[in-house]
Design an enzyme around this catalytic site. Structure first.
Site, PDB file in Angstrom:
ATOM      1  CD  GLU A 155      -2.726  -1.329   2.359  1.00  0.00           C
ATOM      2  OE1 GLU A 155      -1.965  -1.682   3.275  1.00  0.00           O
ATOM      3  OE2 GLU A 155      -3.959  -1.294   2.457  1.00  0.00           O
TER       4      GLU A 155
ATOM      5  CE  LYS B 163     -11.129  -3.709 -23.133  1.00  0.00           C
ATOM      6  NZ  LYS B 163     -10.981  -3.029 -21.828  1.00  0.00           N
TER       7      LYS B 163
HETATM    8  N1  DSN Z   1     -15.676  -5.330 -21.354  1.00  0.00           N
HETATM    9  C1  DSN Z   1     -14.834  -4.452 -22.120  1.00  0.00           C
HETATM   10  C2  DSN Z   1     -15.054  -4.622 -23.575  1.00  0.00           C
HETATM   11  O1  DSN Z   1     -15.294  -5.729 -23.972  1.00  0.00           O
HETATM   12  O2  DSN Z   1     -14.968  -3.673 -24.318  1.00  0.00           O
HETATM   13  C3  DSN Z   1     -14.992  -3.041 -21.716  1.00  0.00           C
HETATM   14  O3  DSN Z   1     -14.767  -2.939 -20.376  1.00  0.00           O
END
Ligand code: DSN
Length: 444
Positions: A60, A238
């Site tokens: 923390e 992503k």
């Molecule tokens: N769940 C994500 C997506 O698929 O775009 C966004 O948080």
């Protein structure tokens, strides 16, 4: 008797149930097509850091200012991750502690404005995110959201773009404290500059939610909001191809506000194992190969979109300029919903998600659209030729969705295609059944 060397054992042998589940999931990822636009295949280095002993440590606070002892190594890990993020995105300050994109967004709101203040953001059913003010999200309960959307659809595909005139009109009328740009289901590039100008005109902060395009921004194939927006939030899993998690970038003068909003404002102990994995991903994304990868992601999405258009699906916004393809199923089959399409494609080994399209008459559980993405299968090494085949397979399944024989046939075609583009062609820790390793092509 001493323990055998770690490398020679299956670390999960003591838990055959979880071991079997992980093996099943690796098998699923290796033998089915991963077309969810928000997913990717991380490198083994990212996986190893995610599974490291840093998961044992409480840290923390921030490097040099921790509440518990024993953080000398964690400090170096987090400093390295912050430095790499700052360098990768040419930012003034980075916070790598948010557990997710949603936490990063909430932290940004907490840092910049007060509960009850007005935020102008994109509506969920037009391509925005839950944390952009959905009434079911804590964000929608804490702040007053005003929403913009996209322009109407047109025959020539020039519509369904972010309606900047509406953003400007709403900003002038509602005087928001914060304007948010960023989407989860939008296939065009987002220029941050007009948002900056509108925010300046009405005296609002400007936040860019780069959850989806972060990897494309890092690679220079999407306009960068860094240095334009006051705060940029993003996810690391992503297009950036790192571990599941969030991060934030901001101007130097906002660093203290942002850091305090994340900890102690919103979270407790940071996940230093995830932060180590983020550091690995930031370094991977800085390599020239990642730029090549990102360019291929765009070409692959365009090829997939073209194949789907050829098969009779209407492309929302007329096509794609990023990693995402959004299709309107009604032009292909008026009875076909996103829910049915997702389920039948799943049975054929094609993984994607139903998604509302702008002005969708169907609910978010049913929907008239499907969202597809090219980031993961590009990592596995697929190119435009394979994406064209994938588009044809999707059309074949949906055209014959009552015919189990055709679905089984496509399942076999998918299995054969995936065998040629295995994301993990060498054995992974805890995955005794996996035969393979991170693909040579596009993996890096
Ligand atoms: N769940 C994500 C997506 O698929 O775009 C966004 O948080």
């Amino acid at each position: 008797m001493s323990n055998p060397p770690l490398a020679s054992i299956d670390p999960l042998a003591s838990d055959p149930e979880v071991s079997a589940l992980l093996a099943d999931e690796i098998e699923r990822q290796r033998t089915t097509l991963q077309l969810i636009a928000s997913e990717n295949f991380t490198s083994p280095a990212v996986l190893a850091a995610s599974a490291s002993v840093l998961t044992n440590k409480y840290s923390e606070g921030y490097p040099g200012r921790r509440y518990y002892g024993g953080n000398a190594v964690a400090d170096r890990v987090e400093d390295l991750a912050r430095e790499r993020a700052v360098r990768l995105f040419a930012a003034e300050h980075a916070n790598v502690q948010p557990h997710a994109g949603a936490s990063a967004n909430l932290a940004a709101y907490q840092a910049l404005i007060e509960p009850g203040d007005t935020i102008l953001a994109m509506r969920l059913d037009q391509g925005g995110h839950l944390t952009h003010g959905s009434p079911v999200s804590i964000t929608g309960k804490l702040y007053r959201f005003v929403s913009y959307g996209v322009t109407p659809a047109t025959e020539d595909g020039s519509g369904e773009r972010i309606d900047l005139d509406l953003v400007r009109d709403l900003a002038r009328r509602e005087r928001p404290a914060l304007i948010v740009a960023g989407t989860t289901a939008y296939t065009r590039l987002i220029d941050p500059q007009p948002f900056r100008e509108i925010a300046d005109e009405v005296g609002a902060y400007f936040m860019f939610d780069a959850a989806h395009p972060a990897g494309l921004i890092a690679a220079g194939v999407h306009p960068s909001p860094v240095g334009v927006a006051d705060v940029v939030t993003f996810t690391t899993h992503k297009t950036l191809r790192g571990p599941r998690g969030g991060a934030m970038l901001c101007r130097g003068d906002l660093a203290k506000q942002i850091d305090s909003a994340v900890f102690p404002g919103l979270q407790g102990g940071p996940l230093e194992h995830a932060i180590a994995a983020k550091a690995v991903a930031f370094a991977e994304a800085a390599r020239p190969e990642f730029r090549t990868y990102a360019g291929q992601v765009l070409r692959n999405a365009a090829a997939l979109a073209a194949a789907l258009a050829e098969a009779g699906f209407r492309l929302v916004a007329g096509g794609t300029e990023n990693h995402t393809v959004l299709i309107d199923l009604r032009s292909f089959d008026a009875e076909l919903t996103g829910k049915i399409a997702q389920e039948v494609l799943d049975r054929a080994g094609i993984t994607c998600n139903r998604n509302q399209i702008p002005d969708d008459p169907r609910s978010p559980f049913v929907t008239s659209g499907l969202r597809l993405g090219s980031a993961a299968e590009t990592t596995a090494g697929m190119g435009e030729a394979e994406m064209t085949i994938v588009g044809e397979l999707i059309a074949k399944v949906l055209r014959n969705r009552q015919d189990e024989r055709v679905i089984d046939e496509v399942r076999e075609d998918v299995r054969a295609l995936c065998a040629k583009f295995d994301p993990y062609p060498t054995p992974l820790p805890g995955a005794p059944r996996a035969a393979g390793a991170y693909a040579a092509v596009g993996a890096n």
